[in-house]
Every structure is written in structure tokens, then in C-alpha cells.
Design an enzyme around this catalytic site. Structure first.
Site, mmCIF file in Angstrom:
data_model
loop_
_atom_site.group_PDB
_atom_site.id
_atom_site.type_symbol
_atom_site.label_atom_id
_atom_site.label_comp_id
_atom_site.label_asym_id
_atom_site.label_seq_id
_atom_site.Cartn_x
_atom_site.Cartn_y
_atom_site.Cartn_z
ATOM 1 N N ASP A 145 0.833 -1.205 0.000
ATOM 2 C CA ASP A 145 0.000 0.000 0.000
ATOM 3 C C ASP A 145 0.870 1.259 0.000
ATOM 4 O O ASP A 145 0.715 2.141 0.829
ATOM 5 C CB ASP A 145 -0.942 -0.017 1.209
ATOM 6 C CG ASP A 145 -1.846 -1.237 1.223
ATOM 7 O OD1 ASP A 145 -3.046 -1.090 0.944
ATOM 8 O OD2 ASP A 145 -1.344 -2.352 1.483
ATOM 9 N N ASP A 172 -1.437 -2.830 -4.029
ATOM 10 C CA ASP A 172 -1.739 -1.402 -3.983
ATOM 11 C C ASP A 172 -0.456 -0.596 -4.170
ATOM 12 O O ASP A 172 0.109 -0.044 -3.219
ATOM 13 C CB ASP A 172 -2.451 -1.023 -2.686
ATOM 14 C CG ASP A 172 -3.920 -1.437 -2.695
ATOM 15 O OD1 ASP A 172 -4.354 -2.048 -3.684
ATOM 16 O OD2 ASP A 172 -4.622 -1.151 -1.707
ATOM 17 N N TYR A 175 -1.828 3.850 -6.436
ATOM 18 C CA TYR A 175 -3.031 4.632 -6.083
ATOM 19 C C TYR A 175 -3.375 5.641 -7.173
ATOM 20 O O TYR A 175 -3.869 6.735 -6.905
ATOM 21 C CB TYR A 175 -2.865 5.313 -4.720
ATOM 22 C CG TYR A 175 -2.964 4.324 -3.587
ATOM 23 C CD1 TYR A 175 -4.154 4.151 -2.888
ATOM 24 C CD2 TYR A 175 -1.889 3.516 -3.244
ATOM 25 C CE1 TYR A 175 -4.259 3.227 -1.863
ATOM 26 C CE2 TYR A 175 -1.975 2.583 -2.228
ATOM 27 C CZ TYR A 175 -3.159 2.441 -1.539
ATOM 28 O OH TYR A 175 -3.276 1.499 -0.528
ATOM 29 N N ASN A 229 -6.597 -4.162 -4.586
ATOM 30 C CA ASN A 229 -7.835 -3.614 -5.141
ATOM 31 C C ASN A 229 -7.586 -2.331 -5.936
ATOM 32 O O ASN A 229 -8.327 -2.033 -6.884
ATOM 33 C CB ASN A 229 -8.850 -3.348 -4.031
ATOM 34 C CG ASN A 229 -8.320 -2.465 -2.922
ATOM 35 O OD1 ASN A 229 -7.315 -2.789 -2.285
ATOM 36 N ND2 ASN A 229 -8.978 -1.351 -2.671
ATOM 37 N N HIS A 311 -3.109 -9.733 -0.939
ATOM 38 C CA HIS A 311 -3.312 -8.349 -0.528
ATOM 39 C C HIS A 311 -4.185 -8.195 0.718
ATOM 40 O O HIS A 311 -3.830 -7.451 1.637
ATOM 41 C CB HIS A 311 -3.923 -7.545 -1.681
ATOM 42 C CG HIS A 311 -4.129 -6.103 -1.350
ATOM 43 N ND1 HIS A 311 -3.088 -5.260 -1.001
ATOM 44 C CD2 HIS A 311 -5.259 -5.343 -1.282
ATOM 45 C CE1 HIS A 311 -3.556 -4.051 -0.746
ATOM 46 N NE2 HIS A 311 -4.869 -4.063 -0.901
ATOM 47 N N HIS A 321 -11.752 -2.732 6.912
ATOM 48 C CA HIS A 321 -11.670 -4.023 6.205
ATOM 49 C C HIS A 321 -11.888 -5.229 7.136
ATOM 50 O O HIS A 321 -11.472 -6.344 6.822
ATOM 51 C CB HIS A 321 -10.330 -4.156 5.470
ATOM 52 C CG HIS A 321 -10.051 -3.041 4.520
ATOM 53 N ND1 HIS A 321 -10.896 -2.726 3.479
ATOM 54 C CD2 HIS A 321 -9.035 -2.132 4.467
ATOM 55 C CE1 HIS A 321 -10.404 -1.690 2.811
ATOM 56 N NE2 HIS A 321 -9.285 -1.305 3.394
ATOM 57 N N HIS A 348 -3.473 -3.951 2.596
ATOM 58 C CA HIS A 348 -4.869 -3.530 2.557
ATOM 59 C C HIS A 348 -5.270 -2.664 3.757
ATOM 60 O O HIS A 348 -5.813 -1.582 3.582
ATOM 61 C CB HIS A 348 -5.772 -4.760 2.446
ATOM 62 C CG HIS A 348 -7.137 -4.484 1.895
ATOM 63 N ND1 HIS A 348 -7.353 -3.639 0.845
ATOM 64 C CD2 HIS A 348 -8.367 -4.964 2.246
ATOM 65 C CE1 HIS A 348 -8.654 -3.611 0.567
ATOM 66 N NE2 HIS A 348 -9.285 -4.390 1.410
ATOM 67 N N VAL A 349 -5.034 -3.141 4.966
ATOM 68 C CA VAL A 349 -5.271 -2.334 6.164
ATOM 69 C C VAL A 349 -4.050 -1.434 6.355
ATOM 70 O O VAL A 349 -2.921 -1.920 6.391
ATOM 71 C CB VAL A 349 -5.488 -3.226 7.401
ATOM 72 C CG1 VAL A 349 -5.653 -2.365 8.657
ATOM 73 C CG2 VAL A 349 -6.699 -4.120 7.206
#
Length: 485
Positions: A145, A172, A175, A229, A311, A321, A348-349
């Protein structure tokens, strides 16, 4: 985008955004790069990828390139047929797999098109050892991320200081989908800032900026990626993942996968499994069948460590999430437990969390150690609320995944029996902190690995870090032969 680390600093068809990726064997390496300028606007015309050759010249002595390999070149377009939205078509993206490499050897290389006198400067990388129970990559960085923010810069500068020999990027990346097609200022909450957008827009030049930002690192250290995502990036024609699938090489075919969204590879005595959370994962799927065959072939006498990454975390005590990918856990967890996966990395988090060994929400000495490192520094900011904080338990209608079903459930046993959330930190959550950072994994031998989570604020302190522990395998107690399934 005008920053010196993000803007285009080459001319004509000279290579840029150079990136390395491992193949399934230490005798091969993927090298990718981009030539030519991307186009963005209402009307764009794709480059002809055949106009520029894909060559890598390489050898074991600086300035002496005794081997040459050719590869393939492609372009992709991100098209939005809506009034006022801009379209994008990429530069020419090159992928070359070089073979015949010796293990634990330094190689020097240049990439580009020699007929155009458009070759890169000399770069170098070191190959990994052959799979063996006493041979490992020196240091593996794990990050997720990332995006492109000042926090990202601190994360990557800190990571470079820790001198990794490989990077595990758990999804991720850029972005780019937090921006409109016309660029401008991005949003920490896209739907809040752009409620009238006809489609989830993207500003594709962020991908190019990210490739340039990462090039000084990933042109000499291989980066192994898995999608998140923010890589979905839907187009009106129904296409998804075009940027991700076109830009980065992964050893999918070499590992028997029919999709770049999931694959596996060896790095010395570690077998890595990279799973796709945004492609069918149920027990009748191609991915599930591939995973079973891949796990059946693993020889723990040769690669004692079994590490998985995807992810979206299965175990997560943050409100963000929470239980979002419970369906994936219910489909796949038993198989990973059966084959004694040692460590699982996810993102993700946007925070850090390490679990105690767990299986089916129950403490289990043979379960994997799950670690969430979605704290790379992206534009959506850090997650701070825990589901067990007063008033912070999500409702079962929250946290709907962008792919797959909803399997939210109340706990059936333990202190939280009958409840959707715990009223304290869950027993399977060992350590959690809302800070940006990255992790370093160092394999000591076939049973011990040192894991260190480095917070961004620790870059300013000597010998300081957030979380650190030895992860210990117990192959005699938790052998695959003794699996209970």
C-alpha cells in the site's frame, strides 16, 4: 509529478522505469523497462511496439557483456469514453527473460535497443542461491500500500537504508485511481470527493511516476508483486488490471499458473506463494486447483520455509476491512494449514499487525504467523480504529469486498462467542500499531527467521524499530505428514 524523482528524465527511446523480477529459478531473471513517451488526452494514438527492440546485454564483468537476450514489447491503453474524461496510452513496455545465470553471482547489464543507440547505463544485480535448506536471500523487504506521498518517500528511503536483496510488494502500488483522469489533486476518499464520477477514474501518469520513483531500487533488487484492489482499474469496455498486468513481469507460466494474478517462485530455501484476492479463489476455481498442485510439489527438505502473500488479510482486528475477506479464508485456509505454511504477509489495512499462530480463529502452534504490512504510506492515510474499541465495531453491512462474496460471521467459540467483534484485543492479535513503515525478513536457518518491523519515525534513531521477534518453525511437531487438516 514535476518532482525530480517522478518526472521523465530520459529522451527519445532511452529506457526508463527499469525493474527486475525473479523467475522460478536462480538461473533466470526478468528485466522490464519502458521506452517512448506515454500520451494522455481526449484523443491518443498507441505506439507501435515493434518500432523499438527489446535487448538485454549482460555479463559477469563490468563493461563486458558476453551474453545477449531479446524479449517482447507491448503497449496498453486506459480508455474512458465519457464526456470530458482523458484517455491514456502507455510508452512501449519491454520484458526480457535472461537465462543461463549462475547462482550467487553478480551480473552487469544494459537494456534498450542497440540499433537506435538507445541503451541504458550499466546496472548490476546478484543472483540468489539455489534452493537448499541452508541457503537464503540475505534480507527480504516486505511492504504494501505504497502510493506516492511524502510518507511513501520516507518508507522507501528507510527501506533502502536496510539494504534488502529482494522486495515483496503485497499490492496497492500507485493509487492512480485516487485521481481524476485529468490529474490534479488526489483524494484520500475518492467517492467522497468525486461523487459524480461516471466510473472509477485513474490518472495513469501516476504509474509512470511510480516506476521512476522505484527504479533506483528495483533496477538492482528484484521486486515480486501481487495485485491489490487499487490495481483493478475498470474500463468501460470491461477490462480490468491492464496497467498492472502489462507493466510488471511475474513467473506465472514458469510456475504453472495460467494467470499473472497468482504464481509461485523459489528464493533459496524459501518457496513463495503469491495468491490473488481479486480473482476467483473458491474451491472449484483454477486458482484453487493450481494452489493445490503447487503445494503438493513443495519439497520441505529443499525449501523448508513456505511463505504466502496476498493483498487482503484474513486476520485483522482493525475496523477498516474487518472480516472483509472472510469468504477467501473459509475457502483456502484449511489447505494452507494442511501444508504447514509458515508465514503469511498481507496489506490492505493501513496499519501494522502481527498475529499469534492461528487457525480458524483459534490459537494453534502449527498455524501460520499472519502479518499485515499495509502501512507503506499511501494517500488514504493510516488506519487507527480497532474493532474492539468502544463504538468502533463495524456493522455486518460494512466492509463489502470489491471482489467475491460476503461471509461476515459471529464468533462461534472463545471469549467473543456469539459476537461480531471482541471487546478487547483478540487473543490471536499479538501486536498492532498505527504507524507507516516496512518489514525486513532475515532467514537464519531452516527453523529460525528474524522479523523486524521498521516504523518510518525510526529512520531518525539508531538501532530503533517497532516490532521484532524470531519466527520459529517446528517441523517435527508440525510436519506435513502429521497434518490433521
Amino acid at each position: 509529478m514535476d518532482h525530480s524523482r517522478l518526472k521523465r528524465n530520459v529522451t527519445s527511446f532511452f529506457p526508463e522505469q527499469i525493474a527486475l523480477a525473479l523467475s522460478t529459478s536462480s538461473s533466470s531473471m526478468w528485466i522490464s523497462w519502458i521506452t517512448g513517451e506515454a500520451q494522455i488526452g481526449l484523443n491518443v494514438t498507441p505506439h507501435d511496439p515493434k518500432t523499438v527492440a527489446s535487448e538485454v546485454w549482460y555479463g559477469k564483468e563490468s563493461g563486458k557483456y558476453t551474453m545477449k537476450q531479446n524479449g517482447v514489447s507491448v503497449v496498453y491503453s486506459q480508455l474512458y469514453p465519457f464526456e470530458g474524461l482523458w484517455n491514456y496510452t502507455s510508452g512501449i513496455i519491454h520484458h526480457v527473460k535472461i537465462d543461463g545465470l549462475e547462482p550467487e553471482t553478480k551480473y552487469y547489464y544494459k537494456c534498450g535497443d542497440s540499433s537506435l543507440v538507445a541503451m541504458s547505463d550499466e546496472l548490476a544485480f546478484e543472483t540468489f542461491p539455489l534452493p537448499a535448506p541452508n541457503k537464503y536471500p540475505r534480507r527480504i523487504a516486505v511492504v504494501g500500500d505504497l502510493g506516492l506521498t511524502s510518507n511513501t518517500t520516507t518508507t522507501i528511503d528507510h527501506l533502502i537504508m536496510n539494504d534488502p536483496s529482494m522486495i515483496l510488494m503485497v499490492g496497492d502500488l500507485t493509487y492512480a485511481n485516487q485521481y481524476l483522469t485529468t490529474g490534479g489533486k488526489g483524494a484520500s476518499c475518492y467517492s467522497c470527493q468525486f461523487p459524480d464520477a461516471p466510473i472509477r477514474e485513474t490518472f495513469q501518469p501516476r504509474w509512470d511516476g511510480w516506476g521512476r520513483f522505484m527504479e533506483p531500487l528495483i533496477s538492482r533488487v528484484p521486486m515480486m508483486v501481487i495485485e491489490g484492489n487499487h490495481e483493478i482499474e475498470p474500463q468501460a469496455a470491461g477490462l480490468i488490471f491492464q496497467s498492472y498486468l502489462t507493466r510488471y513481469s511475474v513467473p506465472s507460466k514458469e510456475s504453472g499458473s495460467n494467470s499473472n494474478l497468482y504464481y509461485s517462485f523459489n528464493a533459496g530455501g524459501i518457496h513463495f506463494i503469491m495468491l490473488g484476492a481479486y480473482v476467483d479463489y473458491n474451491q472449484t476455481s483454477a486458482q484453487y486447483s493450481w494452489l493445490q498442485h503447487d503445494l503438493e510439489k513443495v519439497d520441505r527438505g529443499v525449501t523448508p520455509w513456505l511463505v504466502a502473500a496476498w493483498h487482503s488479510p484474513w486476520y485483522n482486528s482493525y475496523s477498516s476491512h474487518y472480516q472483509e475477506f472472510e469468504c477467501m479464508r473459509q475457502e483456502m485456509e484449511e489447505m494452507l494449514y494442511t501444508y504447514r505454511v509458515d508465514i503469511v504477509f498481507s496489506g490492505h489495512v493501513h496499519a501494522y499487525e502481527r498475529m499469534n499462530r492461528v487457525y480458524n480463529y483459534t490459537l494453534d502452534p502449527c498455524g501460520p504467523v499472519y502479518i499485515t504490512v499495509g502501512d507503506g504510506g499511501n494517500i488514504e492515510k493510516v488506519d487507527a480504529d480497532h474493532a474492539d474499541d468502544p463504538g468502533k465495531c463495524p456493522s455486518p453491512g460494512d466492509n463489502i469486498p470489491e471482489f467475491g462474496g460476503v461471509c461476515h460471521m459471529n464468533f462461534s467459540s472463545g471469549p467473543a462467542k456469539g459476537k461480531f467483534c471482541w471487546d478487547r484485543q483478540p487473543e490471536w492479535s499479538a501486536y498492532r500499531e498505527s504507524s507507516f513503515g516496512h518489514g525486513i525478513l532475515e532467514m537464519v536457518n531452516s527453523t529460525h527467521a528474524l522479523w523486524t518491523w521498521h516504523r518510518n519515525q525510526d529512520i531518525y534513531r539508531e538501532n530503533s524499530h517497532g516490532d521484532q521477534l524470531y519466527i520459529v518453525r517446528q517441523p517435527h511437531t508440525c510436519s506435513v505428514d502429521s497434518k490433521t487438516g
